[in-house]
Design an enzyme around this catalytic site. Sequence first.
Site, mmCIF file in Angstrom:
data_model
loop_
_atom_site.group_PDB
_atom_site.id
_atom_site.type_symbol
_atom_site.label_atom_id
_atom_site.label_comp_id
_atom_site.label_asym_id
_atom_site.label_seq_id
_atom_site.Cartn_x
_atom_site.Cartn_y
_atom_site.Cartn_z
ATOM 1 N N ALA A 1 -6.692 3.394 -4.461
ATOM 2 C CA ALA A 1 -6.705 4.425 -3.418
ATOM 3 C C ALA A 1 -5.529 5.358 -3.624
ATOM 4 N N LYS B 1 -9.625 6.388 4.565
ATOM 5 C CA LYS B 1 -9.800 4.928 4.528
ATOM 6 C C LYS B 1 -10.862 4.498 5.550
ATOM 7 N N ASP C 1 -7.926 0.881 -13.564
ATOM 8 C CA ASP C 1 -6.943 1.722 -12.877
ATOM 9 C C ASP C 1 -6.813 3.041 -13.641
ATOM 10 N N ILE D 1 -12.303 5.212 -10.818
ATOM 11 C CA ILE D 1 -13.387 4.525 -10.085
ATOM 12 C C ILE D 1 -14.552 5.465 -9.794
ATOM 13 N N VAL E 1 15.561 9.448 7.893
ATOM 14 C CA VAL E 1 14.781 8.837 8.980
ATOM 15 C C VAL E 1 14.031 9.951 9.714
ATOM 16 N N HIS F 1 2.721 12.017 13.460
ATOM 17 C CA HIS F 1 3.286 10.690 13.176
ATOM 18 C C HIS F 1 2.777 9.633 14.179
ATOM 19 N N SER G 1 -2.589 6.371 -1.476
ATOM 20 C CA SER G 1 -2.098 5.499 -0.396
ATOM 21 C C SER G 1 -0.970 6.076 0.462
ATOM 22 N N THR H 1 -6.692 -0.709 5.841
ATOM 23 C CA THR H 1 -5.405 -0.565 6.509
ATOM 24 C C THR H 1 -5.544 -0.584 8.033
ATOM 25 N N ASP H 2 -4.462 -0.931 8.705
ATOM 26 C CA ASP H 2 -4.455 -0.870 10.175
ATOM 27 C C ASP H 2 -4.511 0.575 10.690
ATOM 28 N N GLU H 3 -4.192 1.547 9.802
ATOM 29 C CA GLU H 3 -4.083 2.936 10.267
ATOM 30 C C GLU H 3 -5.417 3.505 10.716
ATOM 31 N N TYR I 1 -5.101 10.562 5.256
ATOM 32 C CA TYR I 1 -5.161 9.259 4.580
ATOM 33 C C TYR I 1 -6.002 8.268 5.383
ATOM 34 N N ASP J 1 10.315 15.344 11.887
ATOM 35 C CA ASP J 1 9.329 14.269 11.962
ATOM 36 C C ASP J 1 8.105 14.563 11.104
HETATM 37 P P1 NAD Z 1 -0.524 2.303 -4.649
HETATM 38 O O1 NAD Z 1 -0.518 3.769 -4.389
HETATM 39 O O2 NAD Z 1 0.747 1.620 -5.005
HETATM 40 O O3 NAD Z 1 -1.558 1.968 -5.821
HETATM 41 C C1 NAD Z 1 -2.821 2.564 -5.908
HETATM 42 C C2 NAD Z 1 -3.378 2.286 -7.308
HETATM 43 O O4 NAD Z 1 -4.701 2.857 -7.367
HETATM 44 C C3 NAD Z 1 -2.557 2.927 -8.435
HETATM 45 O O5 NAD Z 1 -2.373 2.009 -9.479
HETATM 46 C C4 NAD Z 1 -3.422 4.091 -8.896
HETATM 47 O O6 NAD Z 1 -3.259 4.419 -10.261
HETATM 48 C C5 NAD Z 1 -4.821 3.569 -8.602
HETATM 49 N N1 NAD Z 1 -5.794 4.656 -8.408
HETATM 50 C C6 NAD Z 1 -5.683 5.739 -7.590
HETATM 51 N N2 NAD Z 1 -6.763 6.526 -7.705
HETATM 52 C C7 NAD Z 1 -7.593 5.923 -8.607
HETATM 53 C C8 NAD Z 1 -8.872 6.230 -9.131
HETATM 54 N N3 NAD Z 1 -9.519 7.356 -8.757
HETATM 55 N N4 NAD Z 1 -9.431 5.385 -10.014
HETATM 56 C C9 NAD Z 1 -8.788 4.263 -10.400
HETATM 57 N N5 NAD Z 1 -7.560 3.915 -9.948
HETATM 58 C C10 NAD Z 1 -6.981 4.733 -9.057
HETATM 59 O O7 NAD Z 1 -1.199 1.664 -3.371
HETATM 60 P P2 NAD Z 1 -0.899 0.276 -2.632
HETATM 61 O O8 NAD Z 1 0.183 0.482 -1.659
HETATM 62 O O9 NAD Z 1 -0.805 -0.789 -3.649
HETATM 63 O O10 NAD Z 1 -2.252 0.105 -1.802
HETATM 64 C C11 NAD Z 1 -3.363 -0.569 -2.374
HETATM 65 C C12 NAD Z 1 -4.485 -0.608 -1.345
HETATM 66 O O11 NAD Z 1 -4.049 -1.270 -0.163
HETATM 67 C C13 NAD Z 1 -4.970 0.766 -0.880
HETATM 68 O O12 NAD Z 1 -6.361 0.706 -0.719
HETATM 69 C C14 NAD Z 1 -4.278 0.964 0.459
HETATM 70 O O13 NAD Z 1 -5.026 1.819 1.297
HETATM 71 C C15 NAD Z 1 -4.265 -0.458 0.988
HETATM 72 N N6 NAD Z 1 -3.194 -0.799 1.936
HETATM 73 C C16 NAD Z 1 -1.893 -0.525 1.626
HETATM 74 C C17 NAD Z 1 -0.884 -0.919 2.503
HETATM 75 C C18 NAD Z 1 0.570 -0.663 2.187
HETATM 76 O O14 NAD Z 1 1.416 -0.910 3.054
HETATM 77 N N7 NAD Z 1 0.926 -0.196 1.012
HETATM 78 C C19 NAD Z 1 -1.211 -1.578 3.692
HETATM 79 C C20 NAD Z 1 -2.568 -1.818 3.978
HETATM 80 C C21 NAD Z 1 -3.548 -1.438 3.082
HETATM 81 O O1 DAU Z 2 0.078 0.546 7.955
HETATM 82 C C1 DAU Z 2 -0.406 0.397 6.655
HETATM 83 C C2 DAU Z 2 -0.034 1.619 5.849
HETATM 84 O O2 DAU Z 2 1.367 1.542 5.638
HETATM 85 C C3 DAU Z 2 -0.771 1.737 4.535
HETATM 86 O O3 DAU Z 2 -2.142 1.889 4.785
HETATM 87 C C4 DAU Z 2 -0.262 2.918 3.725
HETATM 88 O O4 DAU Z 2 -0.872 2.947 2.451
HETATM 89 C C5 DAU Z 2 1.238 2.769 3.553
HETATM 90 O O5 DAU Z 2 1.757 3.905 2.896
HETATM 91 C C6 DAU Z 2 1.934 2.598 4.898
HETATM 92 O O6 DAU Z 2 1.880 3.817 5.674
HETATM 93 P P1 DAU Z 2 3.142 4.316 6.531
HETATM 94 O O7 DAU Z 2 3.028 5.775 6.718
HETATM 95 O O8 DAU Z 2 3.334 3.474 7.744
HETATM 96 O O9 DAU Z 2 4.318 3.941 5.492
HETATM 97 P P2 DAU Z 2 5.638 4.717 5.044
HETATM 98 O O10 DAU Z 2 6.445 3.758 4.249
HETATM 99 O O11 DAU Z 2 5.329 6.048 4.450
HETATM 100 O O12 DAU Z 2 6.388 4.977 6.430
HETATM 101 C C7 DAU Z 2 6.760 3.883 7.269
HETATM 102 C C8 DAU Z 2 7.442 4.470 8.500
HETATM 103 O O13 DAU Z 2 8.690 5.052 8.117
HETATM 104 C C9 DAU Z 2 6.660 5.597 9.170
HETATM 105 O O14 DAU Z 2 6.847 5.521 10.573
HETATM 106 C C10 DAU Z 2 7.307 6.873 8.633
HETATM 107 C C11 DAU Z 2 8.745 6.436 8.413
HETATM 108 N N1 DAU Z 2 9.451 7.096 7.296
HETATM 109 C C12 DAU Z 2 8.855 7.093 6.088
HETATM 110 C C13 DAU Z 2 9.469 7.681 5.005
HETATM 111 C C14 DAU Z 2 8.807 7.702 3.641
HETATM 112 C C15 DAU Z 2 10.712 7.660 7.495
HETATM 113 O O15 DAU Z 2 11.265 7.640 8.612
HETATM 114 N N2 DAU Z 2 11.329 8.231 6.422
HETATM 115 C C16 DAU Z 2 10.760 8.295 5.182
HETATM 116 O O16 DAU Z 2 11.374 8.873 4.248
#
Ligand code: NAD
Ligand code: DAU
Length: 335
Positions: A81, A153, A33, A60, A205, A275, A83, A123-125, A149, A271
């Site tokens: 990643a 991905k 990491d 990485i 929101v 979005h 993220s 991710t589903d995105e 983003y 917004d």
């Molecule tokens: P996060 O941002 O919390 O963690 C990412 C980690 O990757 C951090 O520890 C960071 O230091 C490390 N990193 C970033 N760039 C790097 C690099 N160049 N080399 C080495 N390490 C590096 O992310 P997360 O929410 O834990 O997501 C993890 C994975 O899951 C990602 O691939 C993300 O796309 C995927 N994912 C996240 C969600 C979600 O809801 N958070 C949902 C679906 C998929």
């Molecule tokens: O769907 C999977 C993804 O979920 C992952 O791949 C991403 O890494 C992760 O960040 C997440 O993406 P979202 O954009 O869906 O998550 P976020 O928590 O940023 O936002 C969730 C929803 O809430 C989205 O519709 C935007 C809204 N939002 C978010 C923030 C940060 C708000 O309304 N207010 C906020 O301050």
Amino acid sequence: MKILVTGGAGFIGSNFIRYWTNKYPDDKIVNLDALTYAGNLENLKDIENNKNYEFIKGDIRDADLVNDLVKDVDLIIHFAAESHVDRSIQNSEDFIKTNVLGTRVLLDAAKNNGNIRFHHISTDEVFGALGLDDEPFNEDTPYDPRSPYSASKAASDHLARAYFHTHKLPITISNCTNNYGPFQFPEKLIPLFITNLIEGEKVPVYGKGENIRDWIYVDDHNAGVDAIIKKGRIGETYCLGGENEITNLEITKKILNLMGMGEEMIEYVKDRPGHDFRYAMDITKAKNELGWRPKIKFEEGLKKTVEWYKNNKDWWRGIKSGSYLEYYKKQYGRN
Ligand code: NAD
Ligand code: DAU
């Protein structure tokens, strides 16, 4: 078995390492990491002295380091990643560098060192956005990423599949919905809102709060990854999700309720550009082939998460101050 986990100091990766070391204590884990703003070794304090765990600070994209590290590993699980969607809107550079170029370095290292088994976390995105009446995404949904983003991905998913088809690299991919739980960086909706409320601040929101996400507790996601490692078919993609669609406003009200606060704490802000309206996942394939399903009910998981942030203020207070708030105000024009 020896596993290289990338991004193991982040939210899902650190929960994954905890999950795996508890369930398979004899396996060895190397956590690579770079410790970006989102990486935090405090997430793994309870594991740092485990004899089967080793942390390597590195990027990485560092091909020499990665090639060295993979020499004796049996499996690579790639979480690392950039993220956060909002950050990718502000500047996509690191998203391309880490998510696309970094994934390529790892895939090459896996290919050049004996075709190492590779699981790619996605991710589903990548599938785009749904309307209210659309069927949920599934493994056959065409890719239609709409934020920098999700585009980065999607590119990394395509690369992983290309290495399977071209080089016979034994890959699997999981595309999961929104995770929540402990150790999530307080920029994402659920931890941002909980921590704001603990500090007596309003919660921002976006728009009218009508956007819909499908939320899964992080341990359920990691159990799904475990099931793919153990039972998944090579070359296949598995969609994972919580079967728990909910609007942002409904989540906000649930959090307010758990915190004993009222709707006067909501601030409707401008917004997010582009979005995505709705994400939802059909997880039939994972259920049928892997025998996996999400177990933790949203009410239970959200309650545990609120309690965790209340009990771990030291963990988030430091990382939520300073430059992060400046970034946030700039993005959303908040006072
Ligand atoms: P996060 O941002 O919390 O963690 C990412 C980690 O990757 C951090 O520890 C960071 O230091 C490390 N990193 C970033 N760039 C790097 C690099 N160049 N080399 C080495 N390490 C590096 O992310 P997360 O929410 O834990 O997501 C993890 C994975 O899951 C990602 O691939 C993300 O796309 C995927 N994912 C996240 C969600 C979600 O809801 N958070 C949902 C679906 C998929
Ligand atoms: O769907 C999977 C993804 O979920 C992952 O791949 C991403 O890494 C992760 O960040 C997440 O993406 P979202 O954009 O869906 O998550 P976020 O928590 O940023 O936002 C969730 C929803 O809430 C989205 O519709 C935007 C809204 N939002 C978010 C923030 C940060 C708000 O309304 N207010 C906020 O301050």
